[in-house]
Design a protein around this motif. Structure first.
Motif, PDB file in Angstrom:
ATOM      1  N   THR A   2       0.842  -1.186   0.000  1.00  0.00           N
ATOM      2  CA  THR A   2       0.000   0.000   0.000  1.00  0.00           C
ATOM      3  C   THR A   2       0.884   1.245   0.000  1.00  0.00           C
ATOM      4  OG1 THR A   2      -1.663  -1.184   1.269  1.00  0.00           O
ATOM      5  CG2 THR A   2      -1.825   1.205   1.221  1.00  0.00           C
ATOM      6  N   GLN A 136      -7.923  10.418  -3.113  1.00  0.00           N
ATOM      7  CA  GLN A 136      -7.288   9.163  -2.695  1.00  0.00           C
ATOM      8  C   GLN A 136      -7.730   7.982  -3.536  1.00  0.00           C
ATOM      9  OE1 GLN A 136      -7.582   7.973   1.405  1.00  0.00           O
ATOM     10  NE2 GLN A 136      -5.945   9.374   2.028  1.00  0.00           N
ATOM     11  N   ASP A 138      -8.488   7.907  -6.729  1.00  0.00           N
ATOM     12  CA  ASP A 138      -7.699   7.917  -7.973  1.00  0.00           C
ATOM     13  C   ASP A 138      -6.272   7.448  -7.717  1.00  0.00           C
ATOM     14  OD1 ASP A 138      -9.825   8.851  -9.454  1.00  0.00           O
ATOM     15  OD2 ASP A 138      -9.103  10.920  -9.560  1.00  0.00           O
ATOM     16  N   LEU A 140      -5.188   5.449  -5.323  1.00  0.00           N
ATOM     17  CA  LEU A 140      -5.185   4.007  -5.063  1.00  0.00           C
ATOM     18  C   LEU A 140      -5.382   3.206  -6.341  1.00  0.00           C
ATOM     19  CD1 LEU A 140      -7.105   3.741  -1.679  1.00  0.00           C
ATOM     20  CD2 LEU A 140      -4.693   3.218  -2.109  1.00  0.00           C
ATOM     21  N   SER A 141      -6.255   3.658  -7.227  1.00  0.00           N
ATOM     22  CA  SER A 141      -6.450   2.978  -8.515  1.00  0.00           C
ATOM     23  C   SER A 141      -5.161   2.974  -9.319  1.00  0.00           C
ATOM     24  CB  SER A 141      -7.548   3.670  -9.323  1.00  0.00           C
ATOM     25  OG  SER A 141      -8.781   3.555  -8.685  1.00  0.00           O
ATOM     26  N   ALA A 143      -2.130   3.234  -8.105  1.00  0.00           N
ATOM     27  CA  ALA A 143      -1.150   2.402  -7.399  1.00  0.00           C
ATOM     28  C   ALA A 143      -1.379   0.920  -7.677  1.00  0.00           C
ATOM     29  CB  ALA A 143      -1.201   2.675  -5.904  1.00  0.00           C
ATOM     30  N   GLU A 144      -2.629   0.506  -7.785  1.00  0.00           N
ATOM     31  CA  GLU A 144      -2.928  -0.904  -8.072  1.00  0.00           C
ATOM     32  C   GLU A 144      -2.375  -1.307  -9.433  1.00  0.00           C
ATOM     33  OE1 GLU A 144      -7.074  -1.806  -7.686  1.00  0.00           O
ATOM     34  OE2 GLU A 144      -7.128  -1.092  -5.606  1.00  0.00           O
ATOM     35  N   ILE A 145      -2.477  -0.412 -10.396  1.00  0.00           N
ATOM     36  CA  ILE A 145      -2.026  -0.717 -11.757  1.00  0.00           C
ATOM     37  C   ILE A 145      -0.521  -0.483 -11.899  1.00  0.00           C
ATOM     38  CG2 ILE A 145      -2.236  -0.028 -14.177  1.00  0.00           C
ATOM     39  CD1 ILE A 145      -5.167   0.779 -13.437  1.00  0.00           C
ATOM     40  N   GLY A 147       1.740   0.258  -9.442  1.00  0.00           N
ATOM     41  CA  GLY A 147       2.574  -0.108  -8.306  1.00  0.00           C
ATOM     42  C   GLY A 147       3.459  -1.311  -8.545  1.00  0.00           C
ATOM     43  N   THR A 148       3.100  -2.140  -9.495  1.00  0.00           N
ATOM     44  CA  THR A 148       3.923  -3.307  -9.800  1.00  0.00           C
ATOM     45  C   THR A 148       5.091  -2.961 -10.718  1.00  0.00           C
ATOM     46  OG1 THR A 148       2.458  -3.853 -11.652  1.00  0.00           O
ATOM     47  CG2 THR A 148       2.002  -4.909  -9.519  1.00  0.00           C
TER      48      THR A 148
END
Length: 167
Positions: A2, A136, A138, A140-141, A143-145, A147-148
């Motif tokens: 996170t 937040q 946006d 987090l969305s 970061a999910e995509i 972040g890897t």
């Protein structure tokens, strides 16, 4: 993983940026370099004060043509201040690997700042790259995509050899 959010940090940085822009005489020394990438173009705000002399440069570069043009201080300041007014921010942890690029759909801003206010005992410096979002959700969305493939900061305070919050 996170990511951590930087809206509080940017609020303080925005106030410091405004103070430095509007009342540079309050600072004994400073060296500020900001590069804002948004909508395929770049805005650079660069100013430094050393030994009582202030030197500044403000310019923009088109993403389509690559052509640079000088900007007024106010235009450069307004563009960067608008970025700082976003609702939420994520930050990159160090440099991205070769071939990794930021998503052009989200504005990003590299900030390198060192300063010492008059009457203060020591200088402070920071070096970070921020990505701006409306809120937040946006962030987090994203970061999910991303972040890897992008190294996003997951713990605060953040400090490495290449990027750091404050020293």
């Amino acid at each position: 993983m996170t990511p951590v959010f930087y809206a509080d940090y940017i609020a303080e940085l925005r106030a410091l940026f405004s103070e430095l822009d509007q009342t540079p005489e309050l600072f004994q020394t400073f060296d500020l370099h900001i590069e804002l990438l948004a909508s395929g173009s770049m805005v650079v705000y660069e100013t430094r004060r050393k030994k009582g002399v202030t030197d500044s440069l403000y310019y923009g570069r088109s993403g389509r043509t690559g052509a640079s043009r000088q900007l007024s201080r106010q235009v450069a300041f307004t563009a960067i201040d608008r970025f700082f007014s976003f609702g939420e921010f994520l930050a990159l942890a160090g440099s991205a690997a070769d071939g990794q690029v930021l998503d052009e759909n989200f504005p990003s801003c590299a900030v390198k700042l060192s300063y010492r206010k008059k009457g203060h005992p020591k200088a402070r410096s920071m070096l970070m790259v921020f990505i701006g979002f409306n809120d937040q959700a946006d962030a987090l969305s994203f970061a999910e995509i991303a972040g890897t493939r992008l190294p996003l900061i997951a713990t605060r305070p953040f400090s490495t050899d290449k990027a750091f919050e404050w020293r």
